[in-house]
Scaffold this active site. Structure first.
Site, PDB file in Angstrom:
ATOM      1  N   ASP A 189       0.841  -1.188   0.000  1.00 55.11           N
ATOM      2  CA  ASP A 189       0.000   0.000   0.000  1.00 55.11           C
ATOM      3  C   ASP A 189       0.881   1.245   0.000  1.00 55.11           C
ATOM      4  O   ASP A 189       1.552   1.532   0.982  1.00 55.11           O
ATOM      5  CB  ASP A 189      -0.898  -0.037   1.249  1.00 55.11           C
ATOM      6  CG  ASP A 189      -1.658   1.268   1.449  1.00 55.11           C
ATOM      7  OD1 ASP A 189      -1.859   1.999   0.451  1.00 55.11           O
ATOM      8  OD2 ASP A 189      -2.050   1.543   2.601  1.00 55.11           O
ATOM      9  N   ASN A 191      -0.126   4.496  -0.455  1.00 54.39           N
ATOM     10  CA  ASN A 191      -0.669   5.789   0.008  1.00 54.39           C
ATOM     11  C   ASN A 191      -1.317   5.736   1.391  1.00 54.39           C
ATOM     12  O   ASN A 191      -1.985   6.684   1.807  1.00 54.39           O
ATOM     13  CB  ASN A 191      -1.652   6.355  -1.029  1.00 54.39           C
ATOM     14  CG  ASN A 191      -2.912   5.497  -1.137  1.00 54.39           C
ATOM     15  OD1 ASN A 191      -2.977   4.425  -0.530  1.00 54.39           O
ATOM     16  ND2 ASN A 191      -3.889   5.968  -1.873  1.00 54.39           N
ATOM     17  N   ASP A 229      -3.846   4.058   2.746  1.00 55.27           N
ATOM     18  CA  ASP A 229      -5.275   3.866   3.048  1.00 55.27           C
ATOM     19  C   ASP A 229      -5.582   2.420   3.451  1.00 55.27           C
ATOM     20  O   ASP A 229      -6.739   2.052   3.632  1.00 55.27           O
ATOM     21  CB  ASP A 229      -6.159   4.301   1.866  1.00 55.27           C
ATOM     22  CG  ASP A 229      -5.974   3.406   0.645  1.00 55.27           C
ATOM     23  OD1 ASP A 229      -5.080   2.527   0.672  1.00 55.27           O
ATOM     24  OD2 ASP A 229      -6.719   3.588  -0.331  1.00 55.27           O
ATOM     25  N   ASP A 232      -2.030  -1.136  -3.861  1.00 51.80           N
ATOM     26  CA  ASP A 232      -2.395  -0.346  -5.037  1.00 51.80           C
ATOM     27  C   ASP A 232      -1.345  -0.454  -6.141  1.00 51.80           C
ATOM     28  O   ASP A 232      -0.298  -1.086  -5.954  1.00 51.80           O
ATOM     29  CB  ASP A 232      -2.618   1.121  -4.623  1.00 51.80           C
ATOM     30  CG  ASP A 232      -1.581   1.572  -3.610  1.00 51.80           C
ATOM     31  OD1 ASP A 232      -0.394   1.251  -3.822  1.00 51.80           O
ATOM     32  OD2 ASP A 232      -1.948   2.210  -2.595  1.00 51.80           O
ATOM     33  N   ASP A 265      -6.109 -10.364 -15.101  1.00 58.39           N
ATOM     34  CA  ASP A 265      -7.078 -11.359 -14.653  1.00 58.39           C
ATOM     35  C   ASP A 265      -8.440 -10.903 -15.165  1.00 58.39           C
ATOM     36  O   ASP A 265      -8.992  -9.906 -14.689  1.00 58.39           O
ATOM     37  CB  ASP A 265      -7.046 -11.401 -13.116  1.00 58.39           C
ATOM     38  CG  ASP A 265      -7.687 -12.642 -12.537  1.00 58.39           C
ATOM     39  OD1 ASP A 265      -8.597 -13.186 -13.164  1.00 58.39           O
ATOM     40  OD2 ASP A 265      -7.275 -13.050 -11.430  1.00 58.39           O
ATOM     41  N   GLU A 276      -8.768 -20.648 -15.907  1.00 62.32           N
ATOM     42  CA  GLU A 276      -9.079 -21.269 -14.618  1.00 62.32           C
ATOM     43  C   GLU A 276     -10.225 -22.251 -14.864  1.00 62.32           C
ATOM     44  O   GLU A 276     -11.339 -21.835 -15.180  1.00 62.32           O
ATOM     45  CB  GLU A 276      -9.491 -20.210 -13.593  1.00 62.32           C
ATOM     46  CG  GLU A 276      -9.647 -20.821 -12.208  1.00 62.32           C
ATOM     47  CD  GLU A 276     -10.661 -20.110 -11.326  1.00 62.32           C
ATOM     48  OE1 GLU A 276     -10.550 -20.238 -10.097  1.00 62.32           O
ATOM     49  OE2 GLU A 276     -11.582 -19.451 -11.860  1.00 62.32           O
ATOM     50  N   HIS A 296      -4.871 -17.080  -4.632  1.00 62.88           N
ATOM     51  CA  HIS A 296      -5.657 -16.268  -3.699  1.00 62.88           C
ATOM     52  C   HIS A 296      -6.907 -16.980  -3.193  1.00 62.88           C
ATOM     53  O   HIS A 296      -7.633 -16.418  -2.375  1.00 62.88           O
ATOM     54  CB  HIS A 296      -6.061 -14.972  -4.403  1.00 62.88           C
ATOM     55  CG  HIS A 296      -6.946 -15.249  -5.583  1.00 62.88           C
ATOM     56  ND1 HIS A 296      -6.481 -15.875  -6.723  1.00 62.88           N
ATOM     57  CD2 HIS A 296      -8.263 -15.036  -5.790  1.00 62.88           C
ATOM     58  CE1 HIS A 296      -7.473 -16.024  -7.570  1.00 62.88           C
ATOM     59  NE2 HIS A 296      -8.573 -15.522  -7.033  1.00 62.88           N
TER      60      HIS A 296
HETATM   61  C1  GLC Z   1     -12.471 -17.608  -9.446  1.00 64.10           C
HETATM   62  C2  GLC Z   1     -11.597 -16.685  -8.637  1.00 64.10           C
HETATM   63  C3  GLC Z   1     -12.238 -16.448  -7.309  1.00 64.10           C
HETATM   64  C4  GLC Z   1     -13.582 -15.812  -7.551  1.00 64.10           C
HETATM   65  C5  GLC Z   1     -14.438 -16.636  -8.514  1.00 64.10           C
HETATM   66  C6  GLC Z   1     -15.576 -15.849  -9.013  1.00 64.10           C
HETATM   67  O1  GLC Z   1     -12.588 -18.857  -8.869  1.00 64.10           O
HETATM   68  O2  GLC Z   1     -10.300 -17.196  -8.518  1.00 64.10           O
HETATM   69  O3  GLC Z   1     -11.455 -15.644  -6.468  1.00 64.10           O
HETATM   70  O4  GLC Z   1     -14.256 -15.682  -6.332  1.00 64.10           O
HETATM   71  O5  GLC Z   1     -13.710 -17.039  -9.651  1.00 64.10           O
HETATM   72  O6  GLC Z   1     -15.151 -14.853  -9.899  1.00 64.10           O
HETATM   73 CA    CA Z   2      -3.589   2.249  -1.080  1.00 59.55          CA
END
Ligand code: GLC
Ligand code: CA
Length: 545
Positions: A20, A22, A24, A28, A97, A252, A317
């Protein structure tokens, strides 16, 4: 070279939790900018940025409300342009993404579609009348309850495979597909080099939207994902965008098997460069031991080579931290982190590193449910209760599997908020940043971080480690996963003791291989005819000329 992605190493940045700039409390673009030299030094080639388009943030950017604008929390379009340019200057590419299975319910298309049955944009989404007072079919959403929500104004239901704030787009409508091609092209024109395609195996809904055979258990993994329509749409997308501009793509595609994956990645089908599959990281009830990995990677290699290509990862993630989940984050944290790094960077397929794994970041344990942020988490908790767990067991299950394990801030220093922010972080920092952080590890030659650097450098030096063939080595062993990567110049032998116990192995090959790299003190000798590996020991040998 059109297949440059085979030599690439990708690093996933969950921008919100990276750095981060800035104050907050939210990571970013400027924060990523500030760390570009760090990433370059690590040796990665492609930066996958988690979704950055304008979003209602019900699902941290995976619910886009405007594909042509960026999230103000992350910065401005001009800052993103600088970030892309600065990455390119350093020889790193940017992977966007792209979330196209669904939009946010705040997207103007959805607002228009919802405004009335006769609106020309109504069929940008998927609507159906209720059936006998019930949802149109028995599909469950990934996050919670039915995949259908009634729109009171029109009395019809719309489909959402994720949260009800993420309505699914109707890809069978050519206008929708054209809009999406336009969006992707617009981003390529802004310097995007690669796409990670979110939930892409779900875009083609089966005709007639039939009931699932088993309503609640992983329904999309039966006959509802990877439909012929999905492949048709991807071939069209490839013709209109991916192939035209030679962008790298990774889909994915949860629930794909080695066989169904071939349809996405065999080059003559002209769909995607590679896909993510999840059999090695999702809960299957089977222990993830040497025998498991041996069979798993052998199967994938056999199915995908030579016409396709694979993607290799252990974290992202959506998953718990792999050192906690697959390794041992208590007694052998650094060792097991290095073992998985060795596997990641010596397997056949493009390696994906998730931020923080290069320092062996672990799962977090917050003290109350309120400290967790992820909307999917509540489902884990409720599902555990439904399985008959008491509240304590359900809590354990939740802590173990929560997606927030991967989303706590990147641990830069031992100081306040792990050096992630000067303000209040949007999600708590893992208290173990005091001992696990970049600053310390950069100084320590034996750290997980420096081990990743060495492995990355090795993969760049020896093309056999990236593109060479993959072959299992020796007999099946209860603890040791062993394989060879080989091309016309070189061969490498990788030995991985996937267990907390020492493992003895017979090779019968004294003197033929020389030691190259490992996660324990270097053995002074060449590969002996019999050897013992320490708990979670990983070694790479190179065949003597
Ligand atoms: C994919 C992403 C996930 C998201 C889901 C809906 O599985 O990796 O983080 O919640 O799609 O977009
Ligand atoms: Ca920030």
């Amino acid at each position: 070279m059109t297949d440059w992605y085979k030599d690439a190493i990708v690093y996933q940045i969950y921008t919100r939790s990276f750095f981060d700039a800035n104050g907050d409390g939210i990571g970013d673009f400027a924060g990523v900018m500030a760390k570009l030299d760090y990433l370059k030094d690590l040796g990665v080639d492609v930066l996958w940025l988690s979704p950055f388009c304008l979003s209602a943030n019900d699902d941290n950017g995976y619910d886009i409300s405007d594909y042509y604008r960026v999230m103000p929390e992350y910065g401005t379009m001009a800052e993103l342009a600088v970030l892309i340019a600065e990455s390119h200057c350093r020889g790193m590419k940017i992977m966007m993404d792209l979330v196209m299975n669904h939009t946010s319910d705040e997207h103007p298309w959805f607002l228009a579609a919802k405004s009335g049955k006769a609106h020309p944009m109504r069929d940008y989404y998927i609507w159906a009348p209720k059936k006998g007072g019930q949802a149109p079919n028995n599909w469950e959403s990934f996050f919670e309850g039915s995949a259908w929500t009634e729109d009171e104004a029109t009395g019809e239901c719309f489909l959402h495979l994720f949260s009800k704030r993420q309505p699914d787009l109707n890809w069978s409508n050519p206008k929708v597909r054209r809009e999406l091609h336009r969006i992707a092209t617009w981003w390529v024109e802004r310097g995007i080099d690669a796409f990670r395609l979110d939930a892409i195996h779900l875009i083609g809904k089966p005709a007639g939207l039939p009931d699932a055979p088993e309503p609640t258990v992983n329904w999309p993994f039966h006959n509802f994902c990877n439909t012929p329509e999905t492949h048709e749409y991807l071939q069209e997308f490839n013709q209109e965008v991916f192939g035209k501009y030679s962008v790298m793509t990774v889909g994915e595609t949860g629930g794909t098997t080695p066989e169904s994956a071939r349809l996405y990645v065999e080059t003559d089908r002209k769909e995607l460069d590679m896909i993510f599959h999840f059999g090695h990281v999702h809960e299957t009830g089977r222990p993830k031991d040497a025998g498991f990995f041996r069979k798993y990677y052998q199967e994938w290699y056999e199915a995908l080579s030579p016409k396709g290509w694979d993607a290799v990862f252990f974290s992202n993630h959506d998953l718990p931290r792999h050192v906690s989940h697959l390794g041992d984050d208590k007694s052998f944290r650094a060792e097991s982190a290095k073992l998985f790094a060795t596997m990641l960077l010596t397997l056949w397929g493009t390696p994906y590193i998730y931020q923080g794994e290069e320092i062996g970041m672990t799962n977090v344990r917050f003290s109350s449910l309120d400290d967790y942020r992820d909307l999917a988490g509540k489902k884990i908790y409720r599902a555990a209760l439904a399985k008959g767990y008491d509240s304590k067991q359900a809590w354990e299950e939740f802590c173990r599997l929560s997606r927030d394990n991967a989303r706590t801030p990147m641990q830069w220093t031992a100081g306040k908020n792990a050096g992630f922010t000067q303000g209040t972080p949007w999600i708590g920092v893992n208290p173990n940043h005091v001992t696990i952080n970049v600053e310390e590890q950069a100084k320590d030659p034996d750290s997980v971080f420096n081990y990743y650097k060495k492995l990355i450098a090795l993969r760049k030096t020896y093309s056999a480690l990236a593109r060479g063939s993959f072959r299992l080595y020796g007999e099946e062993h209860p603890q040791i996963f062993a394989y060879i990567r080989e091309d016309e110049h070189d061969a490498f032998l990788v030995l991985l003791n996937i267990s907390g116990q020492p493992g003895v192995m017979q090779t019968g090959e004294a003197g033929r291989w020389s030691f190259l790299l490992g996660n324990y003190v270097a053995p002074a000798h060449d590969l002996p005819a019999a050897l013992q590996l320490n708990p979670w020991e990983a070694r790479i040998y190179r065949r003597k000329k």
